[in-house]
Design an enzyme around this catalytic site. Sequence first.
Site, PDB file in Angstrom:
ATOM      1  N   GLY B  15       0.828  -1.205   0.000  1.00 20.61           N
ATOM      2  CA  GLY B  15       0.000   0.000   0.000  1.00 20.61           C
ATOM      3  C   GLY B  15       0.858   1.249   0.000  1.00 20.61           C
ATOM      4  O   GLY B  15       1.726   1.420   0.859  1.00 20.61           O
ATOM      5  N   PHE B  18      -0.852   7.085   2.621  1.00 16.57           N
ATOM      6  CA  PHE B  18      -0.100   7.890   3.576  1.00 16.57           C
ATOM      7  C   PHE B  18       0.752   7.024   4.501  1.00 16.57           C
ATOM      8  O   PHE B  18       1.903   7.330   4.758  1.00 16.57           O
ATOM      9  CB  PHE B  18      -1.049   8.763   4.402  1.00 16.57           C
ATOM     10  CG  PHE B  18      -1.602   9.919   3.629  1.00 16.57           C
ATOM     11  CD1 PHE B  18      -0.814  11.023   3.363  1.00 16.57           C
ATOM     12  CD2 PHE B  18      -2.900   9.907   3.160  1.00 16.57           C
ATOM     13  CE1 PHE B  18      -1.308  12.095   2.648  1.00 16.57           C
ATOM     14  CE2 PHE B  18      -3.410  10.980   2.437  1.00 16.57           C
ATOM     15  CZ  PHE B  18      -2.610  12.073   2.190  1.00 16.57           C
ATOM     16  N   VAL B  83      -2.222  -7.077  -4.230  1.00 14.84           N
ATOM     17  CA  VAL B  83      -1.962  -8.157  -3.280  1.00 14.84           C
ATOM     18  C   VAL B  83      -3.274  -8.846  -2.924  1.00 14.84           C
ATOM     19  O   VAL B  83      -4.261  -8.188  -2.605  1.00 14.84           O
ATOM     20  CB  VAL B  83      -1.268  -7.605  -2.020  1.00 14.84           C
ATOM     21  CG1 VAL B  83      -1.296  -8.621  -0.891  1.00 14.84           C
ATOM     22  CG2 VAL B  83       0.164  -7.206  -2.354  1.00 14.84           C
ATOM     23  N   GLU B 174     -17.544  18.304   2.568  1.00 14.71           N
ATOM     24  CA  GLU B 174     -16.728  18.931   1.532  1.00 14.71           C
ATOM     25  C   GLU B 174     -17.354  18.788   0.152  1.00 14.71           C
ATOM     26  O   GLU B 174     -17.387  19.728  -0.634  1.00 14.71           O
ATOM     27  CB  GLU B 174     -15.309  18.339   1.569  1.00 14.71           C
ATOM     28  CG  GLU B 174     -14.532  18.865   2.765  1.00 14.71           C
ATOM     29  CD  GLU B 174     -13.234  18.122   3.060  1.00 14.71           C
ATOM     30  OE1 GLU B 174     -12.431  18.660   3.835  1.00 14.71           O
ATOM     31  OE2 GLU B 174     -13.029  17.007   2.545  1.00 14.71           O
TER      32      GLU B 174
END
Lengths: 430, 430
Positions: B15, B18, B83, B174
């Site tokens: 991954g 972040f 994966v 948002e």
Amino acid sequence: MKTGNGARPHVVIVGGGFGGLEAAKALECEDVRVTLIDRTNYHLFQPLLYQVATAALSPADIAAPLRAVLSECRNMEVVLAEVQAVDVNAHCVKAGDVNVGYDYLILATGSRHSYFGHAEWERLAPGLKSLEDAVEIRRRLLMAFEFAEKTSDEAARKAAMTFVVIGGGPTGVEMAGAIAEIARYTLAKDFRHINPSTARVIVIEGQPLVLAAFPEDLRKSATKQLQDLGVEIRTGVHATDLTDEGLKVGDEFIPCRVKIWAAGNTASFVGKSTGAPLDRAGRVIVNDDLTVPAHPEIQVVGDLANFPYQTGEPLPGVSPVAMQQGRHAARNILAMIDGRKPQRFYYWDKGSMATIGRNKAVADVHIFKTSLHLSGLIAWMVWLFIHVLFLVGFRNRVAVLFQWAWAYFTFNKGARLITRNFQAELRPPA
Amino acid sequence: MKTGNGARPHVVIVGGGFGGLEAAKALECEDVRVTLIDRTNYHLFQPLLYQVATAALSPADIAAPLRAVLSECRNMEVVLAEVQAVDVNAHCVKAGDVNVGYDYLILATGSRHSYFGHAEWERLAPGLKSLEDAVEIRRRLLMAFEFAEKTSDEAARKAAMTFVVIGGGPTGVEMAGAIAEIARYTLAKDFRHINPSTARVIVIEGQPLVLAAFPEDLRKSATKQLQDLGVEIRTGVHATDLTDEGLKVGDEFIPCRVKIWAAGNTASFVGKSTGAPLDRAGRVIVNDDLTVPAHPEIQVVGDLANFPYQTGEPLPGVSPVAMQQGRHAARNILAMIDGRKPQRFYYWDKGSMATIGRNKAVADVHIFKTSLHLSGLIAWMVWLFIHVLFLVGFRNRVAVLFQWAWAYFTFNKGARLITRNFQAELRPPA
């Protein structure tokens, strides 16, 4: 379909490319109603499409929403629809289940690639006309390097790192140069099992030199500049067969994964329904004032038009021709509304140019009745200046300039995104 | 699969979000081999994804190619693959037909939306996790206005100009704010038969106030700021049924064409194959040092981890948690290689924020052991500063800043492109 106030003459423009958009702009706030019909919601700055395909720019950098470009004048309406045909007797354009009537019509639907009767090649070697084409080519280019990095099959790796551009006109030359630069500079440090700078880039061109429309010295210079970037040029030969595994050029089979089509165009099918005479490429043979025989209310501009009156040859399918014809067609309509006759069109040819890479280009500039042949850095700077100048909309211009400056100084390209499903691509072709 | 020199410990990170990217950066040029596996070729700055969905930014503005970000150190390898599972006994990760062995593993595969058992709702109300999601939502938003402009059916037009966001967390708030701004400002002059500023934007939230994770005064402020933009907020209710024509909220049926899902996440399926205990959302319940029970060589970070030791509740699925955990996991690995024990993780919570629109935001800033509640212009400026600061890569940062400045002063948004086939969308839902 509602089209507003019916009192003023209604001008319908089909196609929001260079020709159609210039025609629309020339009619802004005039005493006509204008309906611009396009199948996309944006005007595409096609000369920079190869930069989207090679990850230097984002789609939005070279596309301007048509509604935004034409929002100021209330006489202007934009319709998102795909036109199927023109009914010249009923004065009406058919788009899906909608009919749009017109008093004057400008057809500017452009052209698509021609695969010379091999429609099955389109899947194998996409061309470069739309944003979707460009994003698909970008994906194939980047995935080829990803595949080469992963595979342990040496032959498959070589084929993945061989890129063939079919056609050596401006688009082919620009694509080949940009792919060579990506491999040699942008991706240089990105991989661990391959060296991207060993990638082969090959241009296939049927003529003896690339850039058929240019003077011979510039054609030779372009060849030299491409070779300096490591591009192999095969001239005087044609692709005779394409498969998933590669392509046949004369007697030779070149194993390669990514093939790009930059050879030959065919005009949009919309021209046919005008009933006007067409040339072999499907273009409408217009009168010398851009009108269609027997239908002065219909004009055809840009890549869809065959205009043979100035040089004996049809004018080339380039944006300056389309833009000048678009403006001329608009002026003709205003003249006809005033009871005057449409005027003969004259193309003011300011020259042509093609970029090859960083500091590399050729330009044939027509100025003060002479022809100036430029190549290398100076041609590249002229190219840069003109392209930024003509990009539609201030925002795009600044955004593109910024990204070019960034790429120039860092050798980096920002739009290296592989989007959509890629799993199938990671496996060798079946 | 070749993974280079076998002498140094091999760290595999799954991954490149972040958490994974921060872990990789913390191991750059350390005495380990690192393989980062991701199914895309870019790191995505997810907090700005809603700006791609609402045409303010281009995909490339918020995505940085992983290979480029990690190209400097030769101990770092990036593998593009999806994966499927971890074999904890064989110390190996399965990705397609490739197995990657590891000495240490960091799982950072994040989460997807959860439709609470209604998988069929995904097609009707896409969520916002990937670039593909964002481009699809952008297309639906823009096509809704195009459809409304064309239709002569008043009910269908109203439904097309009603936008429902399901979920009132930061993403929902948002999205709703950005859609309201597009309708009121960006598109204001673009159409001739509709007035985009009459579009309805509705937020559905099960709790009594939006932004459940924020202090109550900020939740009230966010509600007020959204209402100032004309957004309707329905709290204390749930979407109970979704169809092409609209959605059911309690007893009311709201006819609407575009629905956006921003309610609830479920963790990536990769966690399951570790054999570790999972919570109801599928997250791995990690030890207090981020390792997995019985497998100190495996650590889980970010949205995939349930870390309940600090507040009694799992830490929220936000980027600061993932980044701090990623760095911590990297440090733990270096400690274990040195023969020391992994350390307990502590989250340093600097606060949270959500933006609502131009000059509109809320921010709960933790500073000097106090909690500062900001809203309106000042919160918006803090939000702007932090987001530009943390955008990965100088180029993206400048490109995004430029486009924001442009949008701020002109009320224009540059990325209003409808790509892919849209013909089906122009017809009313069957």
